[in-house]
Scaffold this active site. Structure first.
Site, PDB file in Angstrom:
ATOM      1  N   LEU A   1     -78.752 -29.993 -98.116  1.00  0.00           N
ATOM      2  CA  LEU A   1     -78.279 -28.884 -97.219  1.00  0.00           C
ATOM      3  C   LEU A   1     -77.976 -27.767 -98.062  1.00  0.00           C
ATOM      4  O   LEU A   1     -77.105 -27.695 -99.059  1.00  0.00           O
ATOM      5  CB  LEU A   1     -77.126 -29.097 -96.438  1.00  0.00           C
ATOM      6  CG  LEU A   1     -76.562 -28.269 -95.501  1.00  0.00           C
ATOM      7  CD1 LEU A   1     -77.389 -28.012 -94.272  1.00  0.00           C
ATOM      8  CD2 LEU A   1     -74.970 -28.346 -95.015  1.00  0.00           C
TER       9      LEU A   1
ATOM     10  N   ARG B   1     -77.807 -19.669 -91.068  1.00  0.00           N
ATOM     11  CA  ARG B   1     -78.323 -21.004 -90.982  1.00  0.00           C
ATOM     12  C   ARG B   1     -78.414 -21.738 -89.823  1.00  0.00           C
ATOM     13  O   ARG B   1     -79.230 -22.457 -89.587  1.00  0.00           O
ATOM     14  CB  ARG B   1     -77.199 -21.795 -92.192  1.00  0.00           C
ATOM     15  CG  ARG B   1     -77.660 -23.224 -92.513  1.00  0.00           C
ATOM     16  CD  ARG B   1     -76.805 -23.951 -93.431  1.00  0.00           C
ATOM     17  NE  ARG B   1     -75.596 -24.071 -93.035  1.00  0.00           N
ATOM     18  CZ  ARG B   1     -74.498 -24.600 -93.614  1.00  0.00           C
ATOM     19  NH1 ARG B   1     -74.731 -24.882 -95.036  1.00  0.00           N
ATOM     20  NH2 ARG B   1     -73.359 -24.874 -93.297  1.00  0.00           N
TER      21      ARG B   1
ATOM     22  N   GLU C   1     -76.611 -34.859-103.140  1.00  0.00           N
ATOM     23  CA  GLU C   1     -75.518 -34.094-102.583  1.00  0.00           C
ATOM     24  C   GLU C   1     -74.565 -35.075-101.942  1.00  0.00           C
ATOM     25  O   GLU C   1     -74.666 -36.415-102.005  1.00  0.00           O
ATOM     26  CB  GLU C   1     -75.844 -33.194-101.388  1.00  0.00           C
ATOM     27  CG  GLU C   1     -76.444 -33.561-100.132  1.00  0.00           C
ATOM     28  CD  GLU C   1     -76.757 -32.724 -99.142  1.00  0.00           C
ATOM     29  OE1 GLU C   1     -76.397 -31.693 -99.376  1.00  0.00           O
ATOM     30  OE2 GLU C   1     -77.743 -32.977 -98.398  1.00  0.00           O
TER      31      GLU C   1
ATOM     32  N   LYS D   1     -79.129 -28.674 -90.471  1.00  0.00           N
ATOM     33  CA  LYS D   1     -77.696 -29.175 -90.227  1.00  0.00           C
ATOM     34  C   LYS D   1     -77.561 -29.941 -89.095  1.00  0.00           C
ATOM     35  O   LYS D   1     -76.855 -29.352 -87.856  1.00  0.00           O
ATOM     36  CB  LYS D   1     -76.671 -27.953 -90.386  1.00  0.00           C
ATOM     37  CG  LYS D   1     -75.205 -28.686 -90.837  1.00  0.00           C
ATOM     38  CD  LYS D   1     -74.509 -27.528 -91.489  1.00  0.00           C
ATOM     39  CE  LYS D   1     -72.988 -27.922 -91.283  1.00  0.00           C
ATOM     40  NZ  LYS D   1     -72.583 -29.031 -92.164  1.00  0.00           N
TER      41      LYS D   1
ATOM     42  N   HIS E   1     -87.213 -39.316 -74.635  1.00  0.00           N
ATOM     43  CA  HIS E   1     -87.428 -38.822 -75.975  1.00  0.00           C
ATOM     44  C   HIS E   1     -88.019 -37.574 -76.257  1.00  0.00           C
ATOM     45  O   HIS E   1     -87.472 -36.640 -76.865  1.00  0.00           O
ATOM     46  CB  HIS E   1     -88.026 -39.677 -76.914  1.00  0.00           C
ATOM     47  CG  HIS E   1     -87.186 -40.973 -77.299  1.00  0.00           C
ATOM     48  ND1 HIS E   1     -86.791 -42.055 -76.146  1.00  0.00           N
ATOM     49  CD2 HIS E   1     -86.885 -41.909 -78.253  1.00  0.00           C
ATOM     50  CE1 HIS E   1     -86.256 -42.829 -76.631  1.00  0.00           C
ATOM     51  NE2 HIS E   1     -86.367 -42.993 -77.865  1.00  0.00           N
TER      52      HIS E   1
ATOM     53  N   TYR F   1     -75.071 -28.209 -85.804  1.00  0.00           N
ATOM     54  CA  TYR F   1     -73.726 -27.718 -85.887  1.00  0.00           C
ATOM     55  C   TYR F   1     -73.423 -26.930 -87.357  1.00  0.00           C
ATOM     56  O   TYR F   1     -74.372 -26.803 -87.859  1.00  0.00           O
ATOM     57  CB  TYR F   1     -72.866 -28.971 -86.125  1.00  0.00           C
ATOM     58  CG  TYR F   1     -72.754 -29.638 -87.290  1.00  0.00           C
ATOM     59  CD1 TYR F   1     -73.835 -30.307 -87.692  1.00  0.00           C
ATOM     60  CD2 TYR F   1     -71.613 -29.666 -87.954  1.00  0.00           C
ATOM     61  CE1 TYR F   1     -73.861 -30.949 -88.912  1.00  0.00           C
ATOM     62  CE2 TYR F   1     -71.489 -30.243 -89.425  1.00  0.00           C
ATOM     63  CZ  TYR F   1     -72.489 -31.166 -89.762  1.00  0.00           C
ATOM     64  OH  TYR F   1     -72.614 -31.581 -90.987  1.00  0.00           O
TER      65      TYR F   1
ATOM     66  N   ARG G   1     -82.644 -38.879 -69.312  1.00  0.00           N
ATOM     67  CA  ARG G   1     -83.325 -39.594 -70.654  1.00  0.00           C
ATOM     68  C   ARG G   1     -84.646 -39.770 -71.101  1.00  0.00           C
ATOM     69  O   ARG G   1     -85.301 -40.584 -70.233  1.00  0.00           O
ATOM     70  CB  ARG G   1     -82.400 -40.786 -70.955  1.00  0.00           C
ATOM     71  CG  ARG G   1     -82.372 -41.292 -72.530  1.00  0.00           C
ATOM     72  CD  ARG G   1     -81.503 -42.540 -72.734  1.00  0.00           C
ATOM     73  NE  ARG G   1     -81.569 -42.654 -74.212  1.00  0.00           N
ATOM     74  CZ  ARG G   1     -82.318 -43.260 -74.697  1.00  0.00           C
ATOM     75  NH1 ARG G   1     -83.609 -43.611 -74.267  1.00  0.00           N
ATOM     76  NH2 ARG G   1     -82.288 -43.495 -76.027  1.00  0.00           N
TER      77      ARG G   1
HETATM   78  N1  PLP Z   1     -74.154 -31.112 -97.601  1.00  0.00           N
HETATM   79  C1  PLP Z   1     -73.755 -31.759 -96.589  1.00  0.00           C
HETATM   80  C2  PLP Z   1     -74.489 -32.875 -96.181  1.00  0.00           C
HETATM   81  C3  PLP Z   1     -72.684 -31.251 -95.783  1.00  0.00           C
HETATM   82  O1  PLP Z   1     -72.520 -31.964 -94.706  1.00  0.00           O
HETATM   83  C4  PLP Z   1     -72.025 -30.003 -96.056  1.00  0.00           C
HETATM   84  C5  PLP Z   1     -71.040 -29.584 -95.239  1.00  0.00           C
HETATM   85  O2  PLP Z   1     -70.424 -29.969 -94.304  1.00  0.00           O
HETATM   86  C6  PLP Z   1     -72.505 -29.281 -97.262  1.00  0.00           C
HETATM   87  C7  PLP Z   1     -73.431 -29.951 -98.119  1.00  0.00           C
HETATM   88  C8  PLP Z   1     -71.852 -27.971 -97.580  1.00  0.00           C
HETATM   89  O3  PLP Z   1     -72.252 -27.075 -96.839  1.00  0.00           O
HETATM   90  P1  PLP Z   1     -71.151 -25.636 -96.522  1.00  0.00           P
HETATM   91  O4  PLP Z   1     -70.791 -25.176 -97.811  1.00  0.00           O
HETATM   92  O5  PLP Z   1     -72.060 -24.818 -96.047  1.00  0.00           O
HETATM   93  O6  PLP Z   1     -70.077 -26.451 -95.745  1.00  0.00           O
END
Ligand code: PLP
Length: 285
Positions: free
Chosen positions: A207, A52, A182, A149, A102, A33, A100
């Protein structure tokens, strides 16, 4: 006004926007996403978000459901149909619908794509930023690829709920060596006593936030010193300032970590300045 969602080629009333029970996003969280900020009816940093997205899809070997140009049209059209001026646009792509099993479905199975958009209350967001947020820390128990993501967000969901129950708005994950990776939905930053801005370098463990990249540019332009290195929760608690970045919050000051005030317990001046400067370094489409 009723909300509209884009689902696999159609714009539908939000309440009737449905996905098949055997969509692999639903069955396996087999999808990715993006969330982009919408500001003054423009999408913020769309180019970097789509880059991304392409990277996340490639890592999971899911096809891009349409050309980037067409995707961009769908994003803007969803924003327009929902009359979003300030808010977010959400895009999700999964490996599609299949019986379904995997392992990957047969080649040629079409990926599914959903886009939604919603407004937020900018006055409320500014109010929250003026107050700052509390964060808690907890062990990072995610898989080894948070750089993708993925919609597989169970550890993030549980962390965010733990934060909520502790009266905080964000949870910072701590890796096995004691360093902050993070937030559950944001990147983490501190400002040291010397005035250096510190954030963890980008690797597979976090991320690569688009807002993080914008803030890196903003820091360079303002002549501040950025140090990309890991920091511990103990260092963060003793920092002069702390903040988080994410598309949905831009730059959000952190005023408490595990109940300890950061600095004087109020949003710091650098976080506030970076929040003010943010959109001068972002792209609008
Ligand atoms: N880290 C995580 C785990 C996130 O879910 C997000 C955003 O949803 C971020 C960092 C920040 O990313 P961005 O600045 O691209 O929104």
């Amino acid at each position: 006004m009723s909300r509209i969602a884009y689902v696999n080629g159609r714009y539908r009333p939000h309440r009737n926007a449905l996905i098949h029970v055997e969509d692999r996003g639903y069955q396996f969280a087999d999808g990715v996403y993006e969330v982009c900020e919408v500001r003054a009816a423009h999408i913020v940093d769309e180019r970097r978000h789509l880059a991304r997205l392409t990277r996340s899809l490639a890592a999971l070997r899911i096809e891009l459901p349409m050309r980037p140009k067409a995707l961009s049209i769908v994003l803007h059209e969803t924003v327009r149909r929902n009359r979003v001026r300030d808010g977010i646009v959400y895009l999700q792509v999964t490996r599609g619908v299949a019986r379904r099993d995997h392992a990957f479905p047969a080649p040629g199975t079409a990926p599914s794509m959903v886009v939604t958009a919603r407004s937020h209350d900018t006055a409320k967001a500014e109010h929250a930023a003026a107050a700052g947020i509390a964060v808690i820390t907890l062990a990072d128990n995610r898989w080894a690829r948070p750089d993708i993501k993925s919609v597989s967000l169970l550890p993030n969901v549980l962390a965010k709920q733990a934060a909520r129950e502790a009266g905080a708005r964000e949870a910072w994950f701590i890796d096995a060596r004691g360093f902050v990776t993070e937030g559950a939905s944001s990147n983490a930053w501190i400002v040291t006593a010397a005035g250096d801005v510190v954030t963890r370098p980008v690797d597979n463990g976090i991320l690569n936030g688009i807002s993080r990249a914008v803030v890196v540019d903003a820091i360079a332009a303002t002549g501040l010193r950025l140090i990309e290195r890991p920091f511990t929760a103990t260092e963060a608690k003793a920092a002069r300032e702390a903040f988080v970045t994410a598309a949905s919050q831009i730059v959000q000051p952190v005023v408490r970590i595990d109940g300890n005030p950061v600095g004087d317990g109020r949003p710091g001046p650098l976080a506030a300045a970076l929040r003010r400067e943010f959109h001068r370094h972002a792209e609008f489409t």
